[in-house]
Scaffold this motif. Structure first.
Motif, PDB file in Angstrom:
ATOM      1  N   LEU A  57     -11.836  10.544  40.346  1.00 17.44           N
ATOM      2  CA  LEU A  57     -12.806  11.622  40.136  1.00 17.44           C
ATOM      3  C   LEU A  57     -13.758  11.728  41.314  1.00 17.44           C
ATOM      4  CD1 LEU A  57     -14.168  13.818  38.418  1.00 17.44           C
ATOM      5  CD2 LEU A  57     -15.523  12.016  37.325  1.00 17.44           C
ATOM      6  N   ASP A  58     -13.734  12.890  41.952  1.00 16.61           N
ATOM      7  CA  ASP A  58     -14.746  13.278  42.935  1.00 16.61           C
ATOM      8  C   ASP A  58     -15.802  14.048  42.168  1.00 16.61           C
ATOM      9  OD1 ASP A  58     -16.339  14.508  44.819  1.00 16.61           O
ATOM     10  OD2 ASP A  58     -14.698  15.436  45.925  1.00 16.61           O
ATOM     11  N   VAL A  59     -16.979  13.459  41.983  1.00  9.28           N
ATOM     12  CA  VAL A  59     -17.978  14.056  41.097  1.00  9.28           C
ATOM     13  C   VAL A  59     -18.518  15.380  41.617  1.00  9.28           C
ATOM     14  CG1 VAL A  59     -18.673  11.855  40.078  1.00  9.28           C
ATOM     15  CG2 VAL A  59     -19.888  12.713  42.104  1.00  9.28           C
ATOM     16  N   THR A  60     -18.256  15.691  42.882  1.00  6.86           N
ATOM     17  CA  THR A  60     -18.733  16.967  43.432  1.00  6.86           C
ATOM     18  C   THR A  60     -17.749  18.110  43.188  1.00  6.86           C
ATOM     19  OG1 THR A  60     -17.734  16.738  45.645  1.00  6.86           O
ATOM     20  CG2 THR A  60     -19.866  15.677  45.282  1.00  6.86           C
ATOM     21  N   SER A  61     -16.591  17.815  42.608  1.00  4.74           N
ATOM     22  CA  SER A  61     -15.543  18.819  42.414  1.00  4.74           C
ATOM     23  C   SER A  61     -15.527  19.329  40.980  1.00  4.74           C
ATOM     24  CB  SER A  61     -14.177  18.236  42.760  1.00  4.74           C
ATOM     25  OG  SER A  61     -13.138  19.100  42.360  1.00  4.74           O
ATOM     26  N   GLU A  62     -15.850  20.583  40.810  1.00  2.00           N
ATOM     27  CA  GLU A  62     -15.814  21.195  39.481  1.00  2.00           C
ATOM     28  C   GLU A  62     -14.407  21.123  38.892  1.00  2.00           C
ATOM     29  OE1 GLU A  62     -17.370  25.374  37.445  1.00  2.00           O
ATOM     30  OE2 GLU A  62     -16.935  25.285  39.607  1.00  2.00           O
ATOM     31  N   ASP A  63     -13.395  21.398  39.695  1.00  3.44           N
ATOM     32  CA  ASP A  63     -12.011  21.369  39.208  1.00  3.44           C
ATOM     33  C   ASP A  63     -11.596  19.961  38.795  1.00  3.44           C
ATOM     34  OD1 ASP A  63     -11.716  24.087  39.611  1.00  3.44           O
ATOM     35  OD2 ASP A  63     -10.737  23.867  41.561  1.00  3.44           O
ATOM     36  N   ASN A  64     -11.997  18.966  39.586  1.00  2.00           N
ATOM     37  CA  ASN A  64     -11.638  17.587  39.262  1.00  2.00           C
ATOM     38  C   ASN A  64     -12.285  17.147  37.952  1.00  2.00           C
ATOM     39  OD1 ASN A  64     -11.497  14.543  41.363  1.00  2.00           O
ATOM     40  ND2 ASN A  64     -10.398  15.105  39.529  1.00  2.00           N
ATOM     41  N   TRP A  65     -13.544  17.510  37.753  1.00  2.00           N
ATOM     42  CA  TRP A  65     -14.203  17.214  36.478  1.00  2.00           C
ATOM     43  C   TRP A  65     -13.429  17.839  35.318  1.00  2.00           C
ATOM     44  CZ3 TRP A  65     -17.445  13.930  34.490  1.00  2.00           C
ATOM     45  CH2 TRP A  65     -18.440  13.331  35.269  1.00  2.00           C
ATOM     46  N   ARG A  66     -13.060  19.106  35.477  1.00  2.00           N
ATOM     47  CA  ARG A  66     -12.338  19.801  34.413  1.00  2.00           C
ATOM     48  C   ARG A  66     -11.012  19.093  34.097  1.00  2.00           C
ATOM     49  NH1 ARG A  66     -11.971  24.274  36.863  1.00  2.00           N
ATOM     50  NH2 ARG A  66     -13.958  25.122  36.144  1.00  2.00           N
ATOM     51  N   GLU A  67     -10.302  18.697  35.148  1.00  2.00           N
ATOM     52  CA  GLU A  67      -9.008  18.039  34.968  1.00  2.00           C
ATOM     53  C   GLU A  67      -9.151  16.687  34.284  1.00  2.00           C
ATOM     54  OE1 GLU A  67      -7.839  17.811  38.993  1.00  2.00           O
ATOM     55  OE2 GLU A  67      -7.348  19.950  39.175  1.00  2.00           O
ATOM     56  N   VAL A  68     -10.115  15.894  34.723  1.00  2.00           N
ATOM     57  CA  VAL A  68     -10.279  14.551  34.178  1.00  2.00           C
ATOM     58  C   VAL A  68     -10.704  14.598  32.719  1.00  2.00           C
ATOM     59  CG1 VAL A  68     -11.695  12.453  34.294  1.00  2.00           C
ATOM     60  CG2 VAL A  68     -10.688  13.410  36.375  1.00  2.00           C
ATOM     61  N   VAL A  69     -11.674  15.432  32.404  1.00  2.00           N
ATOM     62  CA  VAL A  69     -12.134  15.515  31.017  1.00  2.00           C
ATOM     63  C   VAL A  69     -11.009  16.006  30.112  1.00  2.00           C
ATOM     64  CG1 VAL A  69     -13.705  16.715  29.447  1.00  2.00           C
ATOM     65  CG2 VAL A  69     -14.577  15.746  31.589  1.00  2.00           C
ATOM     66  N   ALA A  70     -10.268  17.012  30.540  1.00  2.00           N
ATOM     67  CA  ALA A  70      -9.163  17.526  29.730  1.00  2.00           C
ATOM     68  C   ALA A  70      -8.114  16.442  29.511  1.00  2.00           C
ATOM     69  CB  ALA A  70      -8.542  18.748  30.393  1.00  2.00           C
ATOM     70  N   LEU A 110     -26.934  14.625  42.603  1.00  2.00           N
ATOM     71  CA  LEU A 110     -27.535  15.594  41.684  1.00  2.00           C
ATOM     72  C   LEU A 110     -26.523  16.597  41.138  1.00  2.00           C
ATOM     73  CD1 LEU A 110     -29.936  16.789  40.230  1.00  2.00           C
ATOM     74  CD2 LEU A 110     -30.579  17.970  42.361  1.00  2.00           C
ATOM     75  N   THR A 111     -25.809  17.281  42.023  1.00  2.00           N
ATOM     76  CA  THR A 111     -24.813  18.235  41.545  1.00  2.00           C
ATOM     77  C   THR A 111     -23.727  17.527  40.747  1.00  2.00           C
ATOM     78  OG1 THR A 111     -25.254  19.646  43.455  1.00  2.00           O
ATOM     79  CG2 THR A 111     -23.234  20.074  42.221  1.00  2.00           C
ATOM     80  N   GLY A 112     -23.355  16.324  41.158  1.00  2.00           N
ATOM     81  CA  GLY A 112     -22.367  15.558  40.403  1.00  2.00           C
ATOM     82  C   GLY A 112     -22.820  15.268  38.986  1.00  2.00           C
ATOM     83  N   VAL A 113     -24.105  14.992  38.808  1.00  2.00           N
ATOM     84  CA  VAL A 113     -24.654  14.757  37.462  1.00  2.00           C
ATOM     85  C   VAL A 113     -24.618  16.044  36.648  1.00  2.00           C
ATOM     86  CG1 VAL A 113     -26.738  14.125  36.186  1.00  2.00           C
ATOM     87  CG2 VAL A 113     -26.060  12.816  38.218  1.00  2.00           C
ATOM     88  N   PHE A 114     -25.028  17.152  37.264  1.00  2.00           N
ATOM     89  CA  PHE A 114     -24.972  18.449  36.583  1.00  2.00           C
ATOM     90  C   PHE A 114     -23.550  18.768  36.120  1.00  2.00           C
ATOM     91  CE2 PHE A 114     -23.618  22.840  37.624  1.00  2.00           C
ATOM     92  CZ  PHE A 114     -24.091  23.479  36.487  1.00  2.00           C
ATOM     93  N   LEU A 115     -22.578  18.605  37.011  1.00  2.00           N
ATOM     94  CA  LEU A 115     -21.196  18.902  36.642  1.00  2.00           C
ATOM     95  C   LEU A 115     -20.710  17.985  35.526  1.00  2.00           C
ATOM     96  CD1 LEU A 115     -19.619  19.489  40.175  1.00  2.00           C
ATOM     97  CD2 LEU A 115     -20.080  21.220  38.414  1.00  2.00           C
ATOM     98  N   GLY A 116     -21.120  16.718  35.577  1.00  2.00           N
ATOM     99  CA  GLY A 116     -20.732  15.792  34.523  1.00  2.00           C
ATOM    100  C   GLY A 116     -21.274  16.195  33.171  1.00  2.00           C
ATOM    101  N   ILE A 117     -22.560  16.510  33.128  1.00  2.00           N
ATOM    102  CA  ILE A 117     -23.168  16.945  31.866  1.00  2.00           C
ATOM    103  C   ILE A 117     -22.443  18.165  31.324  1.00  2.00           C
ATOM    104  CG2 ILE A 117     -25.254  17.900  30.806  1.00  2.00           C
ATOM    105  CD1 ILE A 117     -26.869  16.263  32.864  1.00  2.00           C
ATOM    106  N   ARG A 118     -22.287  19.166  32.176  1.00  2.00           N
ATOM    107  CA  ARG A 118     -21.678  20.412  31.724  1.00  2.00           C
ATOM    108  C   ARG A 118     -20.242  20.210  31.250  1.00  2.00           C
ATOM    109  NH1 ARG A 118     -20.906  25.315  35.870  1.00  2.00           N
ATOM    110  NH2 ARG A 118     -19.064  24.041  36.302  1.00  2.00           N
ATOM    111  N   SER A 119     -19.537  19.299  31.917  1.00  2.00           N
ATOM    112  CA  SER A 119     -18.124  19.112  31.615  1.00  2.00           C
ATOM    113  C   SER A 119     -17.858  18.441  30.277  1.00  2.00           C
ATOM    114  CB  SER A 119     -17.460  18.295  32.735  1.00  2.00           C
ATOM    115  OG  SER A 119     -17.525  18.977  33.971  1.00  2.00           O
TER     116      SER A 119
END
Length: 244
Positions: A57-70, A110-119
């Motif tokens: 997981l690259d925490v700065t990647s919106e797509d990677n977050w989506r893939e990992v959580v799914a 910071l953005t990585g935390v935001f993406l994590g929360i949202r994901s």
């Protein structure tokens, strides 16, 4: 039976340091732990040592977050606990901080935390609620010289935590921030004997497991706490001791 039996916990930056300590302790209390990191070798090693799972997981990647959580939801189950631990530091004064370096620190911390929360919002709702622990720092409580990007990112995490707690509380999702001081990790290598630790009320550097134990309390027992800061710093932010 452990305090976290039946829970699924995802930890970012789990390949070493505080993230690895968090993973080990939560797993020991019965959680199924997903260790995420860009370091595949150490991430896999930590996951194997605790009977958990590794995901890149690259925490700065919106797509990677989506893939990992799914993937976690499909193969392991809904996520109950998120520990946003991944972070970097840059030791540069504000006047000479390059924009690329500023962006790198803000994106990860910071953005990585935001993406994590949202994901994880939807999976936590499906689970009936959850807990999100955001790793800030004492640098989110006070300023430090030569750490402009890091301080800005960690203050941002503190504010984001409060906003997210307000947004998600009625969904039974608690959001808290943890503010470590100096902890013995690869990030602080070489600073163990720094004089700033000697001036603290507890005059030493902290250990990763001391942060992990606080995080266990927050996810397992602090059921009436959300949007608040929890400081683990040996008293560094208490104030100045005067020799009079």
């Amino acid at each position: 039976m452990g305090k976290l039996e039946g829970k699924v916990a995802l930890i970012t930056g789990g390949a070493m340091g505080m993230g690895a300590a968090d993973a080990a302790l939560l797993a020991s209390e019965g959680a199924t732990v997903v260790v995420t990191d860009v370091d595949e070798k150490d991430g896999n090693a930590v996951a194997a040592s605790i009977g958990g799972h590794y995901r890149h997981l690259d925490v700065t990647s919106e797509d990677n977050w989506r893939e990992v959580v799914a993937d976690v939801v499909a193969t392991i189950g809904n996520i109950d606990i998120l520990v946003n631990n991944a972070g970097v530091v840059a030791f540069t004064p504000v006047a000479t901080t390059e924009l690329a370096e500023w962006n790198r620190v803000i994106d990860i911390n910071l953005t990585g935390v935001f993406l994590g929360i949202r994901s994880v919002v939807e999976t936590m709702k499906a689970a009936g609620g959850g807990v999100i622990v955001n790793l800030s720092s004492t640098a989110g409580m006070m300023g430090y010289s030569n750490l402009s990007a890091y301080v800005a990112s960690k203050w941002g995490v503190r504010g984001l935590t409060k906003a997210a707690a307000l947004d998600l509380g009625r969904d039974n999702i608690r959001v808290v921030s943890v503010h470590p001081g100096g902890i013995r990790t690869p990030m602080t290598a070489g600073l163990e004997g720094n004089e700033m630790y000697a001036s603290q009320p507890i005059p030493r550097i902290g250990e990763p497991d001391e942060v992990a134990r606080l995080i266990l309390y927050l996810v397992a027992d602090a059921t009436f706490s959300t949007g608040t800061e929890f400081i683990v710093d040996g008293g560094a932010t208490v104030g100045q001791a005067l020799n009079v």
